[in-house]
Design a protein around this motif. Structure first.
Motif, PDB file in Angstrom:
ATOM      1  N   PRO A  55      47.621  44.274  35.194  1.00 35.90           N
ATOM      2  CA  PRO A  55      46.218  43.857  35.019  1.00 35.90           C
ATOM      3  C   PRO A  55      45.929  42.472  35.582  1.00 35.90           C
ATOM      4  N   LEU A  56      46.874  41.542  35.430  1.00 30.89           N
ATOM      5  CA  LEU A  56      46.673  40.209  35.997  1.00 30.89           C
ATOM      6  C   LEU A  56      46.703  40.251  37.522  1.00 30.89           C
ATOM      7  N   LYS A  59      43.307  41.299  38.701  1.00 30.17           N
ATOM      8  CA  LYS A  59      42.385  40.166  38.639  1.00 30.17           C
ATOM      9  C   LYS A  59      42.650  39.181  39.779  1.00 30.17           C
ATOM     10  N   GLN A  60      43.905  39.008  40.123  1.00 31.94           N
ATOM     11  CA  GLN A  60      44.251  38.121  41.226  1.00 31.94           C
ATOM     12  C   GLN A  60      43.652  38.616  42.535  1.00 31.94           C
ATOM     13  N   LYS A  62      40.970  40.587  42.945  1.00 33.61           N
ATOM     14  CA  LYS A  62      39.511  40.420  42.909  1.00 33.61           C
ATOM     15  C   LYS A  62      39.123  38.962  43.102  1.00 33.61           C
ATOM     16  N   SER A  63      39.857  38.060  42.468  1.00 35.93           N
ATOM     17  CA  SER A  63      39.544  36.638  42.598  1.00 35.93           C
ATOM     18  C   SER A  63      39.759  36.160  44.025  1.00 35.93           C
ATOM     19  N   THR A 101      33.459  34.588  39.368  1.00 38.07           N
ATOM     20  CA  THR A 101      34.729  34.269  40.019  1.00 38.07           C
ATOM     21  C   THR A 101      35.451  33.176  39.253  1.00 38.07           C
ATOM     22  N   ASN A 102      36.755  33.368  39.064  1.00 39.55           N
ATOM     23  CA  ASN A 102      37.592  32.364  38.420  1.00 39.55           C
ATOM     24  C   ASN A 102      38.670  31.929  39.407  1.00 39.55           C
ATOM     25  N   SER A 105      42.348  32.625  38.629  1.00 33.90           N
ATOM     26  CA  SER A 105      42.852  33.996  38.496  1.00 33.90           C
ATOM     27  C   SER A 105      43.900  34.316  39.548  1.00 33.90           C
ATOM     28  N   SER A 106      43.825  33.664  40.711  1.00 33.87           N
ATOM     29  CA  SER A 106      44.809  33.942  41.756  1.00 33.87           C
ATOM     30  C   SER A 106      46.195  33.415  41.391  1.00 33.87           C
TER      31      SER A 106
END
Length: 435
Positions: A55-56, A59-60, A62-63, A101-102, A105-106
């Motif tokens: 899951p992380l 997110k990476q 997408k970020s 955007t965070n 997250s990357s």
């Protein structure tokens, strides 16, 4: 490094417990004291951790994509508020909030792995020192110290002295050869992973400083791993090499199935999708249907690669639907053909030498056309004169009243002047019969 690892000592017990459980499984198959049993235990620990971090990883991705899209806007904000750093940061945070955007997250997968990485390093260092740690008691400690991978003990390092390596039951040459090969493979896998991201999964139509930064990291990270690798135990090198290979394979799958819009990977993916639709006449698979669904929803905002795919469907007589399927449509064929005709190139302009070569023949043709035109006009004038001569005798006289000679002469002369006048002020030559 021991000081940094000790900061994560709270997680050494869970990590050691997981390793011991996997060791029981592989020890029953390959033997308790074999390097294969302990090495596979470390590999299985990596796989378990990476599965939990999926899951992380999503997110990476997408970020990272959102950051690529926002780079032009971020650059505009930096130039607009160059002198006001506070306003610049406020506008940046506002942009992140609006787009969801965070920037951190990357880094989430790396940050989440760090405790496990340093805990494993702490466990292997304790094994090399002959100390029990976590759930690893003295029998398990003796078994781990006897385990060798291609002749190198799990706890041995590239920079270890010969006496320390001999205490672990190995030779310094074997340890340095094995660790050097693993360091090279670890650095190469990191380089290939970053290069794959830069060459295939980046929108090449947008040139931003972010791309230059990523290109620099592509060369910096492998060097960092190479320098740090000489101080890692063999077991940690196994861990890091496994996680690099996992990352490379996971990223390859994501690039092939869900590429960044406008990238080379998207072009390859849509070409494969078009071939599949050509072969089966339909969109197969939920992931592919979702892709077509997103393209339909974009409408006029599609990039050149996406428009090329829609045009390809039209040439097949198919039209993409809102639910991600395709249906036969004659309008799609006409639209595709119209778009192709509009893109046809105009004929190339002739060179000056060719135009001069073609000029004499063109002049001859025009003179022939002029002569034929004059002959046709002469024949037409003869026919009209014959009709005029015959008309007074054939038509019945309707009005016998005499007309004034002045008016008729004037009108006749004006008509002759008008009829004999040509464009450009030139007059027609008189017929021989009127002389």
């Amino acid at each position: 490094m021991d000081t940094i690892a000790s900061l994560f000592s709270f997680i050494t017990t869970p990590v050691s417990w997981v390793i011991v459980q996997f060791h029981k499984l592989y020890g029953a198959l390959f033997g308790d004291d074999t390097g294969l049993a302990w090495g596979l235990s470390i590999v299985s620990l990596v796989v378990l951790i990476r599965i939990c971090l999926i899951p992380l990883f999503v997110k990476q991705i997408k970020s990272t994509r959102n950051m690529q899209v926002l780079q032009p806007k971020m650059k505009a904000i930096q130039e607009r508020y160059k002198s006001d750093k506070q306003r610049q940061s406020e506008e940046m945070m506002k942009l992140y909030k609006e787009t969801g955007t965070n920037p951190l997250s990357s880094c989430l997968p790396i940050l989440a792995q760090s405790p496990f990485f340093f805990a494993l390093y702490h466990v292997l260092s304790a094994i090399a020192s002959g100390k029990t740690i976590g759930v690893i008691d003295q029998p398990l400690l003796d078994s781990a110290r006897q385990a060798h991978i291609f002749g190198a003990p799990l706890a041995a390092k590239f920079m270890d002295s010969e006496d320390k390596v001999q205490a672990l039951g190995a030779s310094l040459t074997d340890v340095r050869v094995v660790t050097a090969i693993m360091i090279v493979m670890m650095s190469a896998s990191q380089f290939f992973t970053q290069r794959q991201l830069m060459t295939k999964n980046v929108d090449l139509t947008v040139k931003t400083p972010y791309m230059q930064q990523q290109k620099m990291l592509m060369y910096v990270f492998p060097l960092i791993f190479a320098v740090m690798g000489i101080n890692f135990p063999v077991g940690v090198l196994v861990y890091w090499l496994t996680t690099n290979v996992w990352t490379m394979g996971q990223q390859m799958y994501v690039i092939n199935q869900n590429p960044t819009p406008g990238s080379k990977a998207q072009d390859q993916y849509l070409n494969r999708l078009l071939k599949s639709v050509t072969a089966h006449g339909e969109v197969r698979g939920r992931t592919r249907r979702n892709t077509v669904k997103r393209l339909v929803a974009k409408g006029p905002d599609r990039n050149d690669i996406e428009r090329k795919f829609i045009t390809g469907l039209g040439k097949l007589g198919l039209a993409a639907q809102e639910d991600g399927s395709v249906e036969k449509s004659e309008a799609a064929v006409l639209e595709a053909e119209g778009g192709a005709a509009a893109k046809r190139q105009q004929p190339k302009r002739q060179t000056k030498a060719k135009r001069h070569t073609a000029a004499p023949s063109g002049t001859a043709k025009s003179s022939d056309a002029t002569d034929s035109g004059s002959e046709s006009k002469t024949s037409e004038s003869k026919t009209s004169l014959d009709k005029q001569d015959a008309s007074p005798d054939d038509k019945p006289k309707q009005d016998d009243k005499p007309k004034p000679a002045g008016k008729s002469a004037a009108s006749g002369s004006s008509r002759q002047a008008k009829s004999g006048q040509r464009k450009g002020g030139q007059q027609r030559p008189k017929h021989p019969s009127k002389k």
